[in-house]
Write a protein that holds these residues in place. Structure first.
Motif, PDB file in Angstrom:
ATOM      1  N   UNK A 149      19.243  47.473  36.019  1.00 47.94           N
ATOM      2  CA  UNK A 149      20.472  47.544  36.821  1.00 47.94           C
ATOM      3  C   UNK A 149      21.495  46.485  36.425  1.00 47.94           C
ATOM      4  N   UNK A 150      21.101  45.530  35.570  1.00 47.19           N
ATOM      5  CA  UNK A 150      21.978  44.397  35.270  1.00 47.19           C
ATOM      6  C   UNK A 150      23.286  44.841  34.630  1.00 47.19           C
ATOM      7  N   UNK A 151      23.220  45.799  33.712  1.00 45.40           N
ATOM      8  CA  UNK A 151      24.445  46.268  33.048  1.00 45.40           C
ATOM      9  C   UNK A 151      25.419  46.855  34.069  1.00 45.40           C
ATOM     10  N   UNK A 152      24.923  47.686  34.980  1.00 44.52           N
ATOM     11  CA  UNK A 152      25.780  48.299  35.992  1.00 44.52           C
ATOM     12  C   UNK A 152      26.355  47.246  36.937  1.00 44.52           C
ATOM     13  N   UNK A 153      25.525  46.297  37.344  1.00 50.48           N
ATOM     14  CA  UNK A 153      25.994  45.227  38.222  1.00 50.48           C
ATOM     15  C   UNK A 153      27.063  44.389  37.539  1.00 50.48           C
ATOM     16  N   UNK A 154      26.827  44.036  36.278  1.00 54.68           N
ATOM     17  CA  UNK A 154      27.788  43.204  35.552  1.00 54.68           C
ATOM     18  C   UNK A 154      29.124  43.912  35.392  1.00 54.68           C
ATOM     19  N   UNK A 155      29.090  45.188  35.061  1.00 49.57           N
ATOM     20  CA  UNK A 155      30.328  45.959  34.899  1.00 49.57           C
ATOM     21  C   UNK A 155      31.130  45.987  36.207  1.00 49.57           C
ATOM     22  N   UNK A 156      30.445  46.247  37.314  1.00 51.08           N
ATOM     23  CA  UNK A 156      31.127  46.298  38.609  1.00 51.08           C
ATOM     24  C   UNK A 156      31.711  44.935  38.989  1.00 51.08           C
ATOM     25  N   UNK A 157      30.958  43.877  38.715  1.00 51.42           N
ATOM     26  CA  UNK A 157      31.438  42.528  39.053  1.00 51.42           C
ATOM     27  C   UNK A 157      32.652  42.146  38.218  1.00 51.42           C
ATOM     28  N   UNK A 158      32.637  42.490  36.930  1.00 49.46           N
ATOM     29  CA  UNK A 158      33.779  42.169  36.067  1.00 49.46           C
ATOM     30  C   UNK A 158      35.022  42.970  36.467  1.00 49.46           C
ATOM     31  N   UNK A 159      34.828  44.215  36.890  1.00 51.74           N
ATOM     32  CA  UNK A 159      35.961  45.011  37.375  1.00 51.74           C
ATOM     33  C   UNK A 159      36.561  44.379  38.631  1.00 51.74           C
ATOM     34  N   UNK A 160      35.688  43.903  39.516  1.00 48.96           N
ATOM     35  CA  UNK A 160      36.177  43.278  40.747  1.00 48.96           C
ATOM     36  C   UNK A 160      36.930  41.976  40.437  1.00 48.96           C
ATOM     37  N   UNK A 161      36.404  41.204  39.486  1.00 48.98           N
ATOM     38  CA  UNK A 161      37.083  39.963  39.096  1.00 48.98           C
ATOM     39  C   UNK A 161      38.468  40.250  38.521  1.00 48.98           C
ATOM     40  N   UNK A 162      38.552  41.284  37.695  1.00 48.97           N
ATOM     41  CA  UNK A 162      39.846  41.646  37.108  1.00 48.97           C
ATOM     42  C   UNK A 162      40.827  42.076  38.187  1.00 48.97           C
ATOM     43  N   UNK A 163      40.343  42.862  39.163  1.00 53.11           N
ATOM     44  CA  UNK A 163      41.217  43.321  40.245  1.00 53.11           C
ATOM     45  C   UNK A 163      41.669  42.155  41.121  1.00 53.11           C
ATOM     46  N   UNK A 164      40.769  41.217  41.394  1.00 55.69           N
ATOM     47  CA  UNK A 164      41.102  40.079  42.263  1.00 55.69           C
ATOM     48  C   UNK A 164      42.081  39.120  41.605  1.00 55.69           C
ATOM     49  N   UNK A 165      41.956  38.951  40.296  1.00 58.45           N
ATOM     50  CA  UNK A 165      42.808  37.984  39.592  1.00 58.45           C
ATOM     51  C   UNK A 165      44.079  38.609  39.030  1.00 58.45           C
ATOM     52  N   UNK A 166      44.105  39.940  38.930  1.00 56.14           N
ATOM     53  CA  UNK A 166      45.263  40.596  38.331  1.00 56.14           C
ATOM     54  C   UNK A 166      45.284  40.481  36.819  1.00 56.14           C
ATOM     55  N   UNK A 167      44.158  40.073  36.225  1.00 56.91           N
ATOM     56  CA  UNK A 167      44.059  39.940  34.777  1.00 56.91           C
ATOM     57  C   UNK A 167      43.354  41.153  34.185  1.00 56.91           C
ATOM     58  N   UNK A 168      43.339  41.205  32.862  1.00 57.28           N
ATOM     59  CA  UNK A 168      42.722  42.353  32.197  1.00 57.28           C
ATOM     60  C   UNK A 168      41.199  42.292  32.317  1.00 57.28           C
TER      61      UNK A 168
END
Length: 445
Positions: free
Chosen positions: A312-331
Motif C-alpha cells: 500500500x506504500x506506493x498508493x499512500x505516497x501518491x495520495x500524500x504528495x497530491x495533498x501536499x501539492x494542493x495545500x502548498x499550491x506547488x507542482x
C-alpha cells in the motif's frame, strides 16, 4: 406510507404489553412472540426493522435468537433485554451481534432512544457509501479492516481499537462513527495521556462554578459534549487508576455527575477506545483495571502496521504528495523508483504518520519535482538488513547511531503528545529532568 415494524420477544405478557404500547406511540407496528419458535415464524413471514428480545425464553435464549437473526436476517438490528446487573450477559449479546441492550426494569426513556437509534441505522443503511478514500490501501489486511468497520458501525458495542502509534486508530474510530446511526451527532476525541491527572475528572464530567479554585463558571465535560454521539478515548491505557474507577461507573450507569454537582445527568454515548500499548499486559501488570478492560474490550479491532501492508506504500505516497501539492499550491512531485523501493524496505516504526512526515520533508528538499532516495534522508542505519535489523556493516559510529535512534523516538513521542514534554517523558518512561537533559543534548527545541 408503510409504518416501520418491530418484533417483540418475551414470555411475560406485562412486558410485551408495555413494549407494544411504547412502540405504538412511536408510530411503529408491532408483532409479539412468546418464545424463540414463534419469533422465527414471524421472521419467516414478515420483514422487520427492529427486534427486542428477552434473554431467557421458554424454549431457548435470546442469545440464540441474536445468532439466528445475524445469520438469516443480518439487516435487522436486535436489542437484548437482560436482568439488572447481568453485565456479562449483555456483553455476550453484543459480541454475538446484538445492536444494543436494555436492563429490567425497562427505562422507557432509554428504550425510546435505543429504538430511534436503531431505526436511523435502517433508514441510512442504503445511503452509506463504502468506507471513504481516507482509508487508503488495497492490501488484504486493509480490505478486511474496511469490512470490519462497516460491520461495527451497525452496533453500539464498545470497541477497543488496537494498533501501533501512527497506524491510523483515530481515523478508524471516526469512520466507525460516520458509518453508523450516530453520524449526525458529535464525535469527540480525547487523548487521555495529555490531560493532567488533577484536571481529569473535570475534563470528563464537567464542573460547577466555585467547585474548586479557578472554576469561575460552569463547564461542560467530554461526556456531555459527546451526548448522542461517540466518545473516542485515545491512549486509554494512560488513565490513572482512580479515574478508571470513575470512568467504569459512568459507562455502566450511563450517567455522570459534574465536579461540585449534586445530581447525575443521563448521557447516551458510544465508547470507542484505543492505545498503542498491550492493554491485556497492562491488566496483568495491575496498571489497568480488569473490570474496565472487559467493559471496553467488548470487541477488539486491530489496525495493521504499515510494515504488514507494504504493497500500500506506493498508493499512500501518491495520495500524500497530491495533498501536499494542493495545500502548498506547488507542482506535484514524483517518487523515483529507487526512493519508492527504499520506502518499501523500511520498517516504519511510526507507521503512516512517519511516512507522511518523511514525504513532507522530502517534498520541500527535492529538486525538479523528483524525490530521490537521498531526499528521504532515510539513513542506511535505519533501514533493515536481511534479518530486519541494522547490520554492523551499516554502522560507522555506534554513538552517532544510538543518538539517531534516541532523537527519532523522542521526536515521535513529542509529536504524538502535541509537544507536551511532560506527557512525552511519561510515554518514554523518563523523568521530566531526564527528558529536559536529552532535549538539550540532542538540540531539540
Amino acid at each position: 406510507m408503510n409504518r416501520q415494524r418491530a418484533l417483540i420477544v418475551d414470555d411475560e405478557p406485562d412486558i410485551r404489553e408495555l413494549l407494544e404500547i411504547t412502540l405504538g406511540r412511536m408510530k411503529l407496528d408491532t408483532r409479539s412472540a412468546r418464545n424463540v419458535k414463534e419469533a422465527r415464524d414471524w421472521l419467516a413471514k414478515e420483514p422487520f426493522d427492529l427486534c427486542l428480545t428477552d434473554m431467557r425464553l421458554p424454549d431457548g435464549t435470546g442469545l440464540e435468537l441474536v445468532q439466528y437473526i445475524q445469520q438469516r436476517h443480518p439487516q435487522v438490528p436486535v436489542a437484548m433485554i437482560t436482568a439488572y446487573g447481568s453485565l456479562d450477559t449483555a456483553i455476550n449479546a453484543l459480541k454475538a451481534g446484538a445492536f444494543d441492550f436494555l436492563t429490567k426494569p425497562v427505562d422507557l426513556g432509554r428504550l425510546r432512544e435505543l429504538v430511534a437509534t436503531a431505526l436511523r441505522l435502517r433508514t441510512t443503511e442504503g445511503e452509506n457509501t463504502p468506507v471513504d478514500s481516507r482509508l487508503l490501501g488495497d492490501s488484504p489486511p486493509m480490505q478486511t479492516l474496511r469490512k470490519q468497520i462497516l460491520k461495527l458501525a451497525r452496533s453500539q458495542a464498545p470497541v477497543y481499537i488496537s494498533g501501533e502509534s501512527g497506524s491510523g486508530k483515530e481515523l478508524v474510530a471516526r469512520l466507525i462513527h460516520e458509518q453508523g446511526p450516530r453520524s449526525e451527532q458529535p464525535f469527540v476525541p480525547v487523548n487521555c495521556g495529555a490531560i493532567p491527572s488533577e484536571l481529569m475528572e473535570s475534563e470528563f464530567f464537567g464542573h460547577k462554578k466555585g467547585s474548586f479554585t479557578g472554576a469561575v463558571e460552569d463547564k461542560q465535560g467530554l461526556f456531555q459534549a459527546a451526548n448522542g454521539g461517540t466518545l473516542f478515548l485515545d491512549e486509554v491505557a494512560d488513565l490513572p487508576l482512580p479515574m478508571q474507577v470513575k470512568l467504569l461507573r459512568a459507562i455502566q450507569e450511563k450517567a455522570v455527575r459534574a465536579v461540585g454537582g449534586q445530581q447525575e445527568a443521563v448521557v447516551d454515548v458510544r465508547i470507542l477506545c484505543a492505545t498503542h500499548k498491550d492493554l491485556a499486559a497492562e491488566v496483568a501488570a495491575e496498571r489497568f483495571r480488569q473490570d474496565l478492560y472487559y467493559r471496553l474490550n467488548v470487541i477488539e479491532l486491530r489496525v495493521p502496521p504499515l510494515r504488514e501492508r507494504r504493497e500500500d506504500i506506493a498508493q499512500l505516497a501518491t495520495a500524500m504528495l497530491k495533498r501536499l501539492a494542493a495545500d502548498t499550491g506547488l507542482s506535484l512531485a514524483q517518487l523515483e523508483t529507487e526512493a519508492l523501493e527504499k520506502l518499501k524496505s523500511y520498517r516504519f516504526p511510526g507507521n503512516v504518520r512517519e511516512l507522511e512526515n518523511m514525504l513532507e520533508r522530502a517534498y520541500t528538499l527535492c529538486e525538479d519535482d523528483r524525490i530521490s532516495a537521498s531526499d528521504l534522508r532515510l539513513s542506511d542505519a535505519c533501514s533493515p538488513g536481511e534479518n530486519g535489523e541494522a547490520s554492523l556493516a551499516q554502522i560507522d559510529n555506534l554513538e552517532d547511531h544510538l543518538e539517531d535512534i534516541e532523537r527519532k523516538l523522542i521526536m515521535q513521542a513529542l509529536e504524538e503528545t502535541r509537544w507536551n514534554r511532560t506527557a512525552a517523558a511519561q510515554r518514554l518512561g523518563l523523568t521530566f529532568r531526564s527528558m529536559r537533559y536529552r532535549l538539550k543534548k540532542l538540540g531539540i527545541d
